[in-house]
Design a protein around this motif. Structure first.
Motif, short mmCIF file in Angstrom:
data_model
loop_
_atom_site.label_atom_id
_atom_site.label_comp_id
_atom_site.label_asym_id
_atom_site.label_seq_id
_atom_site.Cartn_x
_atom_site.Cartn_y
_atom_site.Cartn_z
N ARG A 253 33.06 -18.24 -30.43
CA ARG A 253 34.22 -18.34 -29.54
C ARG A 253 33.97 -17.74 -28.16
O ARG A 253 34.16 -18.39 -27.13
CB ARG A 253 35.41 -17.64 -30.19
N ASP A 254 33.53 -16.50 -28.12
CA ASP A 254 33.45 -15.78 -26.84
C ASP A 254 32.35 -16.33 -25.93
O ASP A 254 32.52 -16.38 -24.71
CB ASP A 254 33.24 -14.29 -27.08
N GLU A 255 31.22 -16.72 -26.51
CA GLU A 255 30.15 -17.26 -25.66
C GLU A 255 30.55 -18.61 -25.06
O GLU A 255 30.18 -18.92 -23.93
CB GLU A 255 28.83 -17.35 -26.42
N GLY A 256 31.32 -19.39 -25.83
CA GLY A 256 31.82 -20.65 -25.28
C GLY A 256 32.77 -20.40 -24.13
O GLY A 256 32.67 -21.05 -23.08
N GLU A 257 33.68 -19.44 -24.29
CA GLU A 257 34.64 -19.15 -23.24
C GLU A 257 33.95 -18.52 -22.02
O GLU A 257 34.36 -18.76 -20.88
CB GLU A 257 35.75 -18.26 -23.79
N GLU A 258 32.91 -17.74 -22.26
CA GLU A 258 32.16 -17.18 -21.15
C GLU A 258 31.47 -18.28 -20.35
O GLU A 258 31.41 -18.21 -19.10
CB GLU A 258 31.12 -16.18 -21.65
N TYR A 259 31.00 -19.31 -21.03
CA TYR A 259 30.37 -20.42 -20.33
C TYR A 259 31.40 -21.13 -19.44
O TYR A 259 31.11 -21.46 -18.29
CB TYR A 259 29.74 -21.40 -21.31
N GLY A 260 32.59 -21.36 -19.98
CA GLY A 260 33.65 -21.96 -19.18
C GLY A 260 33.99 -21.11 -17.96
O GLY A 260 34.20 -21.63 -16.86
N LYS A 261 34.00 -19.79 -18.14
CA LYS A 261 34.30 -18.88 -17.04
C LYS A 261 33.23 -18.97 -15.96
O LYS A 261 33.53 -19.02 -14.76
CB LYS A 261 34.39 -17.46 -17.57
N ARG A 262 31.95 -19.03 -16.38
CA ARG A 262 30.86 -19.12 -15.40
C ARG A 262 30.94 -20.44 -14.63
O ARG A 262 30.70 -20.47 -13.42
CB ARG A 262 29.51 -19.03 -16.12
N LEU A 263 31.24 -21.51 -15.32
CA LEU A 263 31.39 -22.80 -14.64
C LEU A 263 32.51 -22.75 -13.61
O LEU A 263 32.38 -23.22 -12.48
CB LEU A 263 31.66 -23.91 -15.65
N SER A 264 33.63 -22.16 -14.00
CA SER A 264 34.79 -22.08 -13.11
C SER A 264 34.48 -21.22 -11.89
O SER A 264 34.82 -21.58 -10.75
CB SER A 264 35.98 -21.51 -13.87
N GLU A 269 35.57 -27.67 -11.89
CA GLU A 269 36.90 -27.82 -12.49
C GLU A 269 36.77 -27.67 -14.00
O GLU A 269 36.06 -28.45 -14.65
CB GLU A 269 37.50 -29.18 -12.14
N VAL A 270 37.43 -26.67 -14.56
CA VAL A 270 37.29 -26.34 -15.98
C VAL A 270 38.66 -26.14 -16.59
O VAL A 270 39.50 -25.41 -16.05
CB VAL A 270 36.44 -25.07 -16.19
N LYS A 271 38.89 -26.78 -17.74
CA LYS A 271 40.08 -26.55 -18.55
C LYS A 271 39.62 -25.95 -19.87
O LYS A 271 38.78 -26.52 -20.56
CB LYS A 271 40.84 -27.85 -18.81
N MET A 272 40.18 -24.78 -20.22
CA MET A 272 39.80 -24.11 -21.47
C MET A 272 41.01 -23.97 -22.39
O MET A 272 42.12 -23.70 -21.93
CB MET A 272 39.19 -22.74 -21.20
N TYR A 273 40.75 -24.13 -23.67
CA TYR A 273 41.81 -24.00 -24.66
C TYR A 273 41.23 -23.35 -25.91
O TYR A 273 40.23 -23.82 -26.44
CB TYR A 273 42.40 -25.38 -25.00
#
Length: 315
Positions: A253-264, A269-273
């Motif tokens: 979970r956290d590494e996926g969300e960290e990747y989204g954060k880095r992209l943003s 343009e990033v949408k995370m859920y």
């Protein structure tokens, strides 16, 4: 909503029976890919081969049952780069096509450990490049071309996007990453709390992820390669519009969300859920499962650029 006490007990009981995937991957692969002959005959009609260099890559194309397809999804399946195939993902891709009204092209990339990194990635890249080339030259595929994958497939989708940018051979405009693996360390000293919080007792264990990584890599140098672990990229700019969905009780979970954060943070343009109460691998639970149906809704909202309902759950 939380996981009910009985369900949690069953999940933990299943998780305790953990085999050494490094020794049993062939058996598990056979079980997961058990084929019903009649169904395989039907699916065979949808098979197409992509030729690149001296190898051929099998793909399977799923069309929506009604109406003109709006977009094209190139789908990379999960399974830790080791156990699954397009056969075991038939229902996932068939239902994805139906509920998003997209053509779905499922890719049979080469599996580790027989074909370690980057061989599977090279297959995924070749199919994505061909699709983009055909779209540019002949406009053969409908709408946008979207890269999508779950778990190891999410890792491959992210890696293809990075590689496409670095090589400049084609541009990926859109990607959908479901609970992707983006980092290389899944031991208890990982920088991500979800490894310690969810690394035991939830079917996909931290040990199992470590074993998958061991089977996938050629050597330890691969661990620092951004195409192996996308979070190791030094540059996250010029990446696709991204929908990234994680699962609450997932060690990844956290590494996926960290990747989204880095992209943003890099201007993409990033949408995370975060899917509350969900476990890793939920997209395989069937088209009527609440998490799966919610995922279809998030994808359709994302692809239609109606952003208001595509926000990250509070936690």
């Amino acid at each position: 909503m939380t996981i009910k006490r009985f369900s949690r007990a069953v999940i933990k009981a299943i998780s305790k029976t953990e085999f050494d995937i490094k020794k049993t991957y062939q058996i598990e692969r056979s079980i997961k890919n058990f084929k019903v002959p009649l169904l395989m005959h039907i699916y065979k009609r949808w098979n197409y081969k992509v030729y690149t260099g001296n190898r051929e890559i099998l793909t399977r194309v799923f069309n929506p049952k009604s109406g003109e397809p709006e977009n094209t999804i190139i789908f990379f399946h999960g399974g830790g780069w080791v156990t699954e195939t397009i056969d075991s993902y038939n229902n996932v891709c068939k239902h994805l096509s139906k509920h998003t009204n997209c053509i779905v092209i499922s890719v049979e990339y080469r599996l580790a450990p027989e074909h370690p990194f980057p061989q599977g990635l090279e297959d995924c890249y070749a199919v994505a490049k061909l699709a983009h080339d055909k779209q540019k030259e002949e406009n053969l595929l409908p709408g946008k071309i979207i890269l999508m994958g779950d778990s190891a497939g999410g890792n491959l989708a992210a890696a293809v996007s990075l590689r496409a940018r670095d090589r400049g051979e084609f541009k990926v405009d859109t990607q959908i990453l479901l609970y992707p693996a983006t980092y290389w360390d899944h031991s208890m000293i990982s920088p991500f709390d979800s490894i310690r919080e969810n690394g035991t007792g939830y079917i996909l264990t931290a040990k199992r992820v470590c074993d998958y990584m061991t089977l996938y890599k050629r050597n330890d140098k691969d661990l620092m390669n951004p195409y192996f672990a996308p979070l190791m990229a030094g540059d996250f700019s010029n990446q696709p519009k991204t929908l990234l969905i994680t699962a609450e009780f997932d060690p990844l979970r956290d590494e996926g969300e960290e990747y989204g954060k880095r992209l943003s943070e890099a201007g993409n343009e990033v949408k995370m859920y975060r899917m509350k109460d969900a476990l890793h691998g939920f997209i395989s639970l069937g088209q009527y499962n609440v998490f799966v149906r919610k995922t279809y809704g998030l994808i359709n909202t994302f692809l239609n650029e109606r952003d208001e309902s595509c926000t990250k759950d509070k936690h």
